[in-house]
Write a protein that holds these residues in place. Sequence first.
Motif, mmCIF file in Angstrom:
data_model
loop_
_atom_site.group_PDB
_atom_site.id
_atom_site.type_symbol
_atom_site.label_atom_id
_atom_site.label_comp_id
_atom_site.label_asym_id
_atom_site.label_seq_id
_atom_site.Cartn_x
_atom_site.Cartn_y
_atom_site.Cartn_z
ATOM 1 N N PRO A 296 86.189 84.339 36.640
ATOM 2 C CA PRO A 296 85.437 83.719 37.740
ATOM 3 C C PRO A 296 84.417 82.679 37.270
ATOM 4 C CG PRO A 296 85.513 86.106 37.990
ATOM 5 C CD PRO A 296 86.130 85.797 36.671
ATOM 6 N N TRP A 297 83.863 82.855 36.062
ATOM 7 C CA TRP A 297 82.817 81.919 35.624
ATOM 8 C C TRP A 297 83.395 80.590 35.142
ATOM 9 C CZ3 TRP A 297 83.515 80.502 30.585
ATOM 10 C CH2 TRP A 297 84.232 81.388 29.756
ATOM 11 N N LEU A 298 84.709 80.565 34.898
ATOM 12 C CA LEU A 298 85.298 79.345 34.341
ATOM 13 C C LEU A 298 85.540 78.344 35.472
ATOM 14 C CD1 LEU A 298 86.399 77.957 31.822
ATOM 15 C CD2 LEU A 298 88.573 79.056 32.219
ATOM 16 N N ARG A 299 84.454 77.666 35.909
ATOM 17 C CA ARG A 299 84.608 76.795 37.065
ATOM 18 C C ARG A 299 83.791 75.515 36.967
ATOM 19 N NH1 ARG A 299 84.321 78.114 41.763
ATOM 20 N NH2 ARG A 299 85.330 80.136 41.679
ATOM 21 N N SER A 300 83.311 75.197 35.778
ATOM 22 C CA SER A 300 82.525 73.973 35.653
ATOM 23 C C SER A 300 82.840 73.333 34.305
ATOM 24 C CB SER A 300 81.035 74.299 35.725
ATOM 25 O OG SER A 300 80.669 75.063 34.595
ATOM 26 N N ALA A 303 81.271 75.348 31.609
ATOM 27 C CA ALA A 303 81.999 76.587 31.311
ATOM 28 C C ALA A 303 83.235 76.282 30.467
ATOM 29 C CB ALA A 303 82.398 77.280 32.613
ATOM 30 N N ARG A 307 84.122 77.644 26.865
ATOM 31 C CA ARG A 307 85.374 78.376 26.698
ATOM 32 C C ARG A 307 86.177 77.802 25.532
ATOM 33 N NH1 ARG A 307 89.166 80.346 25.534
ATOM 34 N NH2 ARG A 307 90.891 81.372 26.602
ATOM 35 N N ARG B 103 89.504 74.461 40.440
ATOM 36 C CA ARG B 103 88.080 74.635 40.742
ATOM 37 C C ARG B 103 87.309 73.359 40.451
ATOM 38 N NH1 ARG B 103 87.593 80.390 37.684
ATOM 39 N NH2 ARG B 103 88.747 81.632 39.198
#
Lengths: 544, 297
Positions: A296-300, A303, A307, B103
Amino acid sequence: MTATGAPSPGRTAPAAGGAAAGTGALVRLALRRDRIRLPAWLLGITVFVPYFYTVLGVVSPTQEALEESTALMDSPMVRLFAGPYFGFGEVTLQRSFLVYLPEFLLAAAVMSVLLVARHTRGEEQSGRAELVRASAVGRHAQLTAALAVAVLANTALGLLIALAMVALAFPAGSGLLFGAAVAATGLSFAGITAVTAQLGESSRTASGLASAALPAAWMLRAVGAVQDEAGGWATWLSPLGWPQLTRILDDERWWPLALSVLLFAAGAAASYALAERRDLGGGFVGTRPGRSTAAPWLRSPLALAWRLQRRTVAWWGTAVFAASLCYGGLGGAMDEGAVDLPAEVVGGPAVDVLDGYLSIMTVSMVFVVCFFAVVSVRGLRRDETSGRAVAVLTAATGRAAWTGTSLLVTAVSGVALVALVGLGTGLGAAASVGDGSLLPVLLGAALARAPEVLLTAGLAAALLGWAPRAFGAVWAVVVYGVCLRFFAPDLGWPDRLLATSPYNHVPRVPVEEPALVPTAVLTVLAVALAALGVWGFGRRDLDG
Amino acid sequence: MTTAVSAVDLTKAYGPTRALDGLDLTVRSGEVHGFLGPNGAGKSTAIRILLGLVRADGGAAAVLGGDPWRDSVALHRRLAYVPGDVELWPDLTGGEIIDLLGRLRGGAVAARRDALVERFDLDPTRRARTYSKGNRQKVALVAALASDVELLLLDEPTSGLDPLMEAVFQQVVGELRGEERTVLLSSHILSQVEKLADRVSIIRRGRVVQSGTLAEMRHLTRTAVEATTAAPADGLDRLPGVHGLEATGTRVRFDVDGDHLDGALKHLGGFGVLSLSSHPPTLEELMLRHYGDGEAA
């Protein structure tokens, strides 16, 4: 003719050397592909012969100083890191150089692991091997060629090191034995990698599995060194132990190196046998499936930058901390050796040997972190030229967001690595000297140099933005800094020249007084260069 | 009818090479627009300009009413792109990359993502390092097609896909057309464009040499005719609109302009036609007309 020996129908006996046909051409291809990489490795390793030897000469300028310090080098802790070594009862400057033998062994091992992995599994993974194997090239030609290149590279490395040592007035036989020990170690790890290359399906699995053998060998050697001054049974189990058992500069003997060569031969034989039993591109160890959806945190962009870099940062962190801990741990020996030295022996302005040693090691390790900074920023350039950046930049991510967040990860990781250098050196030194106050001092000494890492990253960013094809120039700046730092002072070069290196301005704490100004100026410069790079990247065409 | 993409007189040079030499292109909203040209014609350069990855030396381009360079981030929320040669981060799994790209673009439709992963037969748990070229292509396709965007810029998107997956791709794009989404499909796979495109622009050496619906383009082109006649067919070479005549005994082969087909067939009839085959030009032939030396014939 027995049934088992009967050839299968339609299969003609291969011509002599059939399975290895084309090896010569492949060796030339490998050498051509590595025409920059390989010489860089060889010279990069060899240059540390004069470097370490010079450092030793500076730290122990007289025979007395040497005897004082090396007598205490015979502590179990030092042997844990560098033993077993021989002849320290009657120590000479040359014999004390043997403390650095493990460094050369490790370097040769790493070089060989990467070399063999790249030319075997790396080729298969990229699909290039398919192209080659479809031509008139034998089934084992690629493996044979990779091993042949490993033999060539390690032979060249051994000879270069031997030459460098002879040039430094080591006895020719000892120099040659030292070089051979390094080369033999490279070969044993080439053999190990040849086997691991057969197991996994990716080049990284191959080098990863082989690299895991390194710390194992390192630990066995360390255990053996503590078991017995002349090496316990554990030493005899370690490919990193055998070269030290040649007792260089003492009662020298070559035969332990036969074990290294034997391991190489066994590895080669095993890899041929394994290669027979698998398909091109196939392996024995499956690739582990990963996540089917993103966390869920991999969105910017930030991030993503983290990663992509976290594993690299973790590896660098482990390596840098371990190395700093080792170097800091050697501080005890340096200190005890210097305790009784009369001031006139140290010479010139009274420099505490321990402080001098620790500050030099801090400077060295921060340079290592500078290399991390270059590698880290280079990731952006690689993403650009490979086309991966396009995937991000054609999503709703701006150029500045992409470069900026990645540079932020580089900067934060770089500072964290520098902190680990300080922590490692400080803990090692505090433990070995028994002086807890060294920890905050050395942590501060390292962190004061953090702007050097930031500046390196900033410089790399500026090149990325304005002269992306000249990105490699940043390496030249770092190497220039290393040269000016370590070699120029001994050669008496003028201060004005030394000042041209950005790495010559932060004081060497604890030898020199801490100063805030250089640290602040370098930080401002680093930020300015990074901003310049981000701006430049935003206004130029994308390559690739 | 509104315009999704418009480019007027775009130029771009890389050193001495003129990649784009006054390119004009109009893509209407809601259409599938085929962008045809051989390698090196400038298709990718044009698309990279439309994406704001590269800045044009001259000319003007507008994408969804915005400036592709200045408004790139805002525009990228409303469009998706698939390159012809997809590179992925070796350490990330396909699933991670699809989600991440969705996203970053502002959210993909989860149900559509899963359906597409299924339809393209993609294993999202594998690391990108282990993907074949076709699988990397699928990752980019799923990421683009699953997002809820107005415009899709697809640059030879199915290179490396097998015919089965190519069919899936054509189905999915067909469904997009029903949703009033705009697609710019660059390709040199002519049958693909033939099946999908409403209109086609043909690019050669950095310029669009022809643009229109396939029906309009056919009107401009010739029909290939092969016939066997009872008596040798004389006089064909004197007919207007007949090109490339080859006659061996009673067999003839020639190309004829669309508006002269009737006359040519009537002429042939006088010699007693035993067999006749004719076919409309394929896009291959359309291309040849512009890239070969056919224009002089």
